[in-house]
Scaffold this active site. Structure first.
Site, PDB file in Angstrom:
ATOM      1  CB  CYS A   9       0.460  10.556  -2.725  1.00 57.85           C
ATOM      2  SG  CYS A   9       1.171  12.047  -3.440  1.00 57.85           S
ATOM      3  N   PRO A  32       0.834  -1.208   0.000  1.00 57.83           N
ATOM      4  CG  PRO A  32      -0.585  -1.472   1.819  1.00 57.83           C
ATOM      5  CD  PRO A  32       0.715  -1.958   1.254  1.00 57.83           C
ATOM      6  CG  HIS A  48       5.446   8.193  -4.405  1.00 57.01           C
ATOM      7  ND1 HIS A  48       4.215   7.658  -4.092  1.00 57.01           N
ATOM      8  CD2 HIS A  48       5.289   9.538  -4.294  1.00 57.01           C
ATOM      9  CE1 HIS A  48       3.362   8.631  -3.824  1.00 57.01           C
ATOM     10  NE2 HIS A  48       3.986   9.784  -3.923  1.00 57.01           N
ATOM     11  CD  GLU A  49       8.400  11.674  -3.146  1.00 59.34           C
ATOM     12  OE1 GLU A  49       7.932  12.666  -3.747  1.00 59.34           O
ATOM     13  OE2 GLU A  49       7.788  11.093  -2.223  1.00 59.34           O
TER      14      GLU A  49
HETATM   15 ZN    ZN Z   1       3.379  11.755  -3.637  1.00 62.15          ZN
END
Ligand code: ZN
Length: 241
Positions: free
Chosen positions: A159, A156, A201-202
């Site tokens: 953000c 999971p 993710h970044e």
């Molecule tokens: Zn994010």
């Protein structure tokens, strides 16, 4: 302050390879003409980036391809100010990663930090299962990512720009990041497990992508759904801190 903002505006306008946008937000379509007209006469302009809060999904800045920081600006006071603001917001909201578009700045800068204290807040099982580990504050300007293990791990993910939700996302097990640190010096870092996830993710944020574009949609979850039931719907998610 205004002078600094003007300088930033010039910087972003002149170096974003045709993707330039003004740092101030445009007039929302829903805003009435009257309100817009009145705004022209107020001396106090609306809040300008770099923000002290997280931009939210729907903001065009989260969907843009962020511009490279020009080499001659790597160690400029303007970039330093943006990086400092990113670190401030990252720590204020107690999270593990932030990308410049999340404070309204469309430049290729990310910051990550996985503090020791987070471990105490999580069940040990979660910490182990998600291959979490400490990561000292790491700032990368113009980062480039290379996948070093194509094994995919599904966990999971949330953000701060999609506040209040989570969803399961597959990410590569290990990556390398190349870029410049906050002093403008070339640097490289190898990451595995959860920290590799943070990096992916970044990096996505710099290309206008959100985790919701990649997630298993059937796992999309409101993180406070149980509280919504126990409190008869009286739950609020703050966008400030
Ligand atoms: Zn994010």
């Amino acid at each position: 302050m205004l002078l600094r903002q003007l300088k930033l505006l010039k910087l972003v306008k002149s170096h974003s390879h045709g993707h330039f946008r003004y740092l101030s937000s445009t007039t929302p379509a829903c805003q009435s003409f009257k309100k817009w007209y009145q705004q022209l006469w107020t001396t106090e302009r609306t809040n300008l980036p770099p923000y002290g809060h997280f931009t939210q999904v729907g903001d065009p800045v989260l969907r843009q391809q962020a511009a490279l920081v020009p080499p001659e600006h790597l160690d400029s006071p303007e970039i330093k100010a943006i990086v400092e603001q990113m670190i401030k917001v990252l720590r204020k909201y107690n999270c593990v990663g932030i990308a410049a578009p999340q404070i309204g700045v469309s430049l290729r800068i990310i910051a990550m930090e996985f503090k020791k204290e987070i471990r105490k807040e999580l069940p040990e099982f979660t910490y182990q299962a998600r291959l979490m580990s400490e990561l000292p504050l790491t700032v990368l300007i113009n980062p480039e990512l290379t996948v070093t293990s194509y094994v995919k791990l599904k966990h999971p993910e949330g953000c701060m720009s999609v506040r209040g939700y989570s969803g399961e996302v597959e990410r590569y097990e290990a990556v390398n990041l190349n870029g410049h640190d906050r002093l403008g010096v070339k640097t490289q870092i190898s990451l595995t497990g959860w920290n590799a996830r943070i990096a992916q993710h970044e990096m996505d944020h710099l290309d206008g992508k959100l985790y919701t574009d990649r997630m298993d949609r059937s796992t999309f979850t409101c993180t406070c759904w149980e509280a919504v039931n126990t409190k008869s719907g009286r739950v609020e998610i703050p966008f400030y801190k």
